[in-house]
Design a protein around this motif. Sequence first.
Motif, PDB file in Angstrom:
ATOM      1  N   ILE A   1      58.578  26.015  47.081  1.00  0.00           N
ATOM      2  CA  ILE A   1      58.157  27.134  46.240  1.00  0.00           C
ATOM      3  C   ILE A   1      56.760  26.879  45.683  1.00  0.00           C
ATOM      4  N   LEU A   2      56.479  25.630  45.310  1.00  0.00           N
ATOM      5  CA  LEU A   2      55.127  25.284  44.878  1.00  0.00           C
ATOM      6  C   LEU A   2      54.125  25.564  45.992  1.00  0.00           C
ATOM      7  N   GLY A   3      54.514  25.256  47.235  1.00  0.00           N
ATOM      8  CA  GLY A   3      53.652  25.535  48.377  1.00  0.00           C
ATOM      9  C   GLY A   3      53.381  27.021  48.544  1.00  0.00           C
ATOM     10  N   VAL A   4      54.405  27.851  48.284  1.00  0.00           N
ATOM     11  CA  VAL A   4      54.224  29.303  48.374  1.00  0.00           C
ATOM     12  C   VAL A   4      53.233  29.776  47.313  1.00  0.00           C
ATOM     13  N   PHE A   5      53.374  29.283  46.082  1.00  0.00           N
ATOM     14  CA  PHE A   5      52.451  29.658  45.013  1.00  0.00           C
ATOM     15  C   PHE A   5      51.014  29.250  45.355  1.00  0.00           C
ATOM     16  N   LEU A   6      50.851  28.046  45.877  1.00  0.00           N
ATOM     17  CA  LEU A   6      49.516  27.571  46.225  1.00  0.00           C
ATOM     18  C   LEU A   6      48.905  28.395  47.354  1.00  0.00           C
ATOM     19  N   LEU A   7      49.736  28.739  48.341  1.00  0.00           N
ATOM     20  CA  LEU A   7      49.242  29.537  49.467  1.00  0.00           C
ATOM     21  C   LEU A   7      48.810  30.923  49.008  1.00  0.00           C
ATOM     22  N   ILE A   8      49.654  31.575  48.209  1.00  0.00           N
ATOM     23  CA  ILE A   8      49.300  32.912  47.714  1.00  0.00           C
ATOM     24  C   ILE A   8      48.048  32.847  46.844  1.00  0.00           C
ATOM     25  N   GLY A   9      47.968  31.823  45.987  1.00  0.00           N
ATOM     26  CA  GLY A   9      46.792  31.668  45.133  1.00  0.00           C
ATOM     27  C   GLY A   9      45.521  31.436  45.931  1.00  0.00           C
ATOM     28  N   PHE A  10      45.629  30.610  46.984  1.00  0.00           N
ATOM     29  CA  PHE A  10      44.467  30.336  47.827  1.00  0.00           C
ATOM     30  C   PHE A  10      44.009  31.593  48.565  1.00  0.00           C
ATOM     31  N   VAL A  11      44.954  32.318  49.134  1.00  0.00           N
ATOM     32  CA  VAL A  11      44.615  33.539  49.871  1.00  0.00           C
ATOM     33  C   VAL A  11      43.993  34.572  48.937  1.00  0.00           C
ATOM     34  N   TYR A  12      44.568  34.712  47.739  1.00  0.00           N
ATOM     35  CA  TYR A  12      44.030  35.700  46.791  1.00  0.00           C
ATOM     36  C   TYR A  12      42.618  35.324  46.357  1.00  0.00           C
ATOM     37  N   TYR A  13      42.422  34.068  45.990  1.00  0.00           N
ATOM     38  CA  TYR A  13      41.110  33.645  45.497  1.00  0.00           C
ATOM     39  C   TYR A  13      40.031  33.799  46.566  1.00  0.00           C
ATOM     40  N   THR A  14      40.309  33.324  47.775  1.00  0.00           N
ATOM     41  CA  THR A  14      39.299  33.384  48.831  1.00  0.00           C
ATOM     42  C   THR A  14      39.017  34.826  49.258  1.00  0.00           C
ATOM     43  N   THR A  15      40.066  35.643  49.309  1.00  0.00           N
ATOM     44  CA  THR A  15      39.880  37.034  49.723  1.00  0.00           C
ATOM     45  C   THR A  15      39.023  37.799  48.711  1.00  0.00           C
ATOM     46  N   VAL A  16      39.329  37.622  47.434  1.00  0.00           N
ATOM     47  CA  VAL A  16      38.631  38.382  46.390  1.00  0.00           C
ATOM     48  C   VAL A  16      37.255  37.815  46.076  1.00  0.00           C
ATOM     49  N   PHE A  17      37.211  36.511  45.770  1.00  0.00           N
ATOM     50  CA  PHE A  17      35.988  35.931  45.219  1.00  0.00           C
ATOM     51  C   PHE A  17      35.028  35.362  46.277  1.00  0.00           C
ATOM     52  N   ILE A  18      35.465  35.358  47.526  1.00  0.00           N
ATOM     53  CA  ILE A  18      34.560  34.892  48.583  1.00  0.00           C
ATOM     54  C   ILE A  18      34.286  36.008  49.592  1.00  0.00           C
ATOM     55  N   PHE A  19      35.334  36.514  50.227  1.00  0.00           N
ATOM     56  CA  PHE A  19      35.132  37.459  51.329  1.00  0.00           C
ATOM     57  C   PHE A  19      34.755  38.857  50.846  1.00  0.00           C
ATOM     58  N   ILE A  20      35.490  39.399  49.874  1.00  0.00           N
ATOM     59  CA  ILE A  20      35.118  40.725  49.359  1.00  0.00           C
ATOM     60  C   ILE A  20      33.771  40.654  48.636  1.00  0.00           C
ATOM     61  N   GLU A  21      33.555  39.558  47.905  1.00  0.00           N
ATOM     62  CA  GLU A  21      32.272  39.368  47.207  1.00  0.00           C
ATOM     63  C   GLU A  21      31.117  39.307  48.195  1.00  0.00           C
ATOM     64  N   ASP A  22      31.274  38.564  49.293  1.00  0.00           N
ATOM     65  CA  ASP A  22      30.220  38.455  50.302  1.00  0.00           C
ATOM     66  C   ASP A  22      30.034  39.749  51.074  1.00  0.00           C
TER      67      ASP A  22
END
Length: 276
Positions: free
Chosen positions: A11-32
């Motif tokens: 479950i910790l792995g699921v939280f980390l995966l969702i957090g990583f995907v959300y952060y990179t999608t919003v603050f890296i890819f959409i930002e760029d």
Amino acid sequence: MKCKRFLSISILGVFLLIGFVYYTTVFIFIEDWVGLQSSAGSLNVIIFTFLVSLCFFSFFVCVLTDPGHVPDSYVPDIEESGVPDEERRKNSVQSRHCDKCSTFKPPRAHHCRVCRRCVLRMDHHCIWINNCVGYWNYKAFFTLVLYATIGSIYSTVMIVACSIQKDWEFSERVSFKIFYVTSGVMMVALSLTLGTLLGWHIYLIIHNMTTIEYYEGVRAAWLARKSGQSYRHPFDHGVYKNITLVLGPNMLKWLCPTALSHLKDGLNFPTSRDRL
């Protein structure tokens, strides 16, 4: 007590995966791609955040909801108990006895070795929610897979769109290029995996099957062919009826993981023989 289910590495792995995907999608890819301050960027952030929120909500419902336990007072119907042994073996709908629990288990219930108890309409034990997928949380599990699939595809599209418009020829950081490629490959793989899982459970829903019943049905169909007979899943009532039995009669509530008013006690299920 139920909150202890969150104390799991998976479950910790699921939280980390969702957090990583959300952060990179919003603050890296959409930002760029279009920038977070632009109207297009804000709209994409809102949509993606909404999808992730639905995913988290379904995930919490899956983890915290008891999939369904067999009441201690449960006994088979008198009509069923009087069925001859030969007929009972032929009819997979009949109640059975669980040797591990030393009690009767209703139709479609199975014993889970991990949970160490019988689960109503058990589909499988899922390590990613640290819980069984059964009668009361199957709908939440389905919506979780659905929202996770849509979210991962959305993230993949953001990565591709950002990559297309980026001027790679003048990009000075090789490590950033590697990050883009790695993220893209990971999201494509995740989308395919979740999409396959979603397709599998759509198939199960339109046939009103569980994963366990599917494999039991494969063997039953093989035995039926050997004896020159045909096999039909006893709980198959047609596509639309099957969907409403699992997701509910109100289409507006099909994608709400907590809309479970259509469910009863999980001890009895209508069969195709009931219509005869």
